[in-house]
Design a protein around this motif. Structure first.
Motif, mmCIF file in Angstrom:
data_model
loop_
_atom_site.group_PDB
_atom_site.id
_atom_site.type_symbol
_atom_site.label_atom_id
_atom_site.label_comp_id
_atom_site.label_asym_id
_atom_site.label_seq_id
_atom_site.Cartn_x
_atom_site.Cartn_y
_atom_site.Cartn_z
ATOM 1 N N SER A 33 -29.753 15.621 -17.919
ATOM 2 C CA SER A 33 -28.615 15.851 -17.026
ATOM 3 C C SER A 33 -28.904 15.301 -15.637
ATOM 4 C CB SER A 33 -28.299 17.348 -16.916
ATOM 5 O OG SER A 33 -27.850 17.868 -18.154
ATOM 6 N N LYS A 34 -27.869 14.803 -14.977
ATOM 7 C CA LYS A 34 -28.013 14.285 -13.623
ATOM 8 C C LYS A 34 -27.889 15.429 -12.612
ATOM 9 C CE LYS A 34 -24.758 11.268 -14.104
ATOM 10 N NZ LYS A 34 -23.774 10.194 -13.827
ATOM 11 N N HIS A 67 -23.228 25.310 -22.836
ATOM 12 C CA HIS A 67 -24.598 25.310 -22.325
ATOM 13 C C HIS A 67 -24.952 26.726 -21.899
ATOM 14 C CE1 HIS A 67 -28.174 23.405 -20.573
ATOM 15 N NE2 HIS A 67 -28.039 24.240 -19.564
ATOM 16 N N SER A 106 -23.543 17.732 -9.504
ATOM 17 C CA SER A 106 -24.462 17.664 -10.635
ATOM 18 C C SER A 106 -23.675 17.740 -11.941
ATOM 19 C CB SER A 106 -25.482 18.797 -10.570
ATOM 20 O OG SER A 106 -26.380 18.617 -9.507
ATOM 21 N N ASP A 107 -24.322 17.344 -13.030
ATOM 22 C CA ASP A 107 -23.674 17.445 -14.340
ATOM 23 C C ASP A 107 -23.341 18.896 -14.658
ATOM 24 O OD1 ASP A 107 -23.667 14.755 -14.797
ATOM 25 O OD2 ASP A 107 -25.338 14.750 -16.222
ATOM 26 N N LYS A 108 -22.290 19.064 -15.474
ATOM 27 C CA LYS A 108 -21.822 20.396 -15.853
ATOM 28 C C LYS A 108 -21.654 20.465 -17.368
ATOM 29 C CE LYS A 108 -19.626 20.697 -11.347
ATOM 30 N NZ LYS A 108 -18.399 20.646 -10.543
ATOM 31 N N PRO A 109 -22.782 20.431 -18.079
ATOM 32 C CA PRO A 109 -22.698 20.388 -19.545
ATOM 33 C C PRO A 109 -22.043 21.642 -20.121
ATOM 34 C CG PRO A 109 -24.950 20.866 -18.830
ATOM 35 C CD PRO A 109 -24.175 20.498 -17.602
ATOM 36 N N GLU A 123 -29.550 11.063 -6.939
ATOM 37 C CA GLU A 123 -29.579 11.758 -8.218
ATOM 38 C C GLU A 123 -30.931 11.600 -8.892
ATOM 39 O OE1 GLU A 123 -26.441 10.031 -10.500
ATOM 40 O OE2 GLU A 123 -24.884 11.331 -9.648
ATOM 41 N N HIS A 174 -32.840 12.866 -12.904
ATOM 42 C CA HIS A 174 -32.523 13.388 -14.225
ATOM 43 C C HIS A 174 -33.418 14.567 -14.579
ATOM 44 C CE1 HIS A 174 -30.372 9.574 -14.565
ATOM 45 N NE2 HIS A 174 -29.687 10.141 -15.536
ATOM 46 N N TYR A 222 -14.842 19.382 -9.623
ATOM 47 C CA TYR A 222 -15.449 18.094 -9.954
ATOM 48 C C TYR A 222 -16.090 18.160 -11.343
ATOM 49 C CZ TYR A 222 -18.048 13.737 -9.136
ATOM 50 O OH TYR A 222 -18.543 12.460 -9.212
ATOM 51 N N ASN A 223 -15.724 17.228 -12.205
ATOM 52 C CA ASN A 223 -16.217 17.218 -13.594
ATOM 53 C C ASN A 223 -15.911 18.517 -14.330
ATOM 54 O OD1 ASN A 223 -17.159 14.614 -13.557
ATOM 55 N ND2 ASN A 223 -19.275 15.172 -13.057
ATOM 56 N N LEU A 252 -27.569 22.748 -11.556
ATOM 57 C CA LEU A 252 -26.916 22.307 -12.783
ATOM 58 C C LEU A 252 -25.646 23.137 -12.990
ATOM 59 C CD1 LEU A 252 -27.283 20.423 -15.291
ATOM 60 C CD2 LEU A 252 -28.282 22.408 -16.453
#
Length: 314
Positions: free
Chosen positions: A46-47, A107, A101-104, A40, A42, A232-233, A96
């Motif tokens: 976000s990761k 956004h 990966s992060d899922k803000p 990972e 940043h 996932y997430n 992203l």
């Protein structure tokens, strides 16, 4: 009276669990291994998940793999080992909002941001001064074209491209036919939050299966891996935001198609003609027409059209 409330609870609790997708689906051992062997970095807080493998000795070539919608870098798992036999380094990321990966949310997802994610990854792994080869698919094609534009047109890109390989993506908005659910998600601000909750494995499997050819249908395990990667997430909850890329393709057609038709970089296109989203012969006709308009530059471009008569690995 108490019994009445008990019956209501017995009905509502399971329905609420279904609506909230509880519990989340479990990752398969193969997908767990893919995750555990990744890394990972940043990007703007976000990761971003990526995989980075060193392969062929004696080669200095690097290839970066850009996946499609709505899946992840795991799309490349079947060709990963063969690629490491030909390239010194093989790298793939989850954009992203995708995969691991992060899922803000909320956004504003965009192709421009995803291209910047790729540039940040290249800098992170120490390849800013080395030419790289891109292989992309679907959504990744448009990200690749933005990177091509930055490299060729405005000279502000942070990626040195050696070659580009595109595969079955809606690079021409006029020959791109999104599925009904995609249209509803990208254009309906009222329905989208509800629809993203209501999408389940059965709906997902049917929709994804329709865009595969008859000889390349995923197995049940592969369908499940795609679904769990999406879930996932709570990735299903950002689908409507990510799908704005379809509108972005139309708005920025001149920028991205222009980059494609004017590049000097060696370009190869792989096209499966049974693609219902980018159908044959409309897609190939426009592709060849565009190439004819820029014949001085198109000498670096080749096309592979996959035959529907030959069973292909999924």
């Amino acid at each position: 009276m108490k019994e009445w409330w008990i019956h209501v609870a017995l009905i509502c609790v399971p329905l609420l669990a279904v609506y909230l997708h509880l519990p989340p689906p479990q990752l398969s051992p193969a997908l767990q291994k893919w995750h555990s062997t990744g890394k990972e970095f940043h990007f703007r807080g976000s990761k971003i998940f990526y995989r980075d493998s060193f392969g062929a000795l004696g080669s200095t070539d690097v290839v970066i793999l850009l996946h499609g919608f709505p899946t992840s870098s795991y799309d490349w798992n079947k060709v990963w080992d063969p690629l490491t036999q030909h390239f010194h380094r093989v790298i793939a990321l989850d954009f992203l909002g995708f995969g691991f990966s992060d899922k803000p949310r909320p956004h504003r997802y965009s192709i421009f941001e995803q291209a910047s994610v790729v540039e940040a990854l290249v800098a992170h792994v120490g390849l800013s001064n080395q030419r790289v080869n891109l292989i992309s698919h679907d959504y990744g094609d448009t990200v690749a074209l933005e990177l091509l534009y930055r490299s060729d047109q405005n000279r502000t890109g942070h990626l040195l491209l050696n070659s580009l390989c595109l595969s079955n993506g809606g690079i021409f908005p006029e020959t791109h036919y999104p599925r009904l659910l995609q249209k509803l998600l990208k254009d309906s601000s009222f329905l989208a939050p509800i629809l993203t909750r209501l999408i389940n494995y059965v709906i997902f499997q049917k929709g994804i299966g329709e865009v595969f050819g008859p000889y390349t249908q995923p197995t049940d395990v592969e369908f499940w891996d795609m679904w769990t990667g999406l879930r996932y997430n709570d990735g299903n909850l950002v689908l409507d935001s990510i799908l704005q890329y379809i509108n972005q393709r139309l708005k920025h057609r001149e920028r991205w198609v222009g980059a494609l038709t004017s590049t000097f970089i060696p370009l190869h296109m792989i096209y499966g003609p049974l693609d219902p989203v980018n159908p044959h012969p409309q897609f190939t006709r426009l592709y060849h027409w565009s190439s004819g308009q820029q014949s001085p530059f198109w000498t670096n471009i080749s096309v592979t059209t996959l035959s529907w008569k030959i069973p292909l690995a999924s």
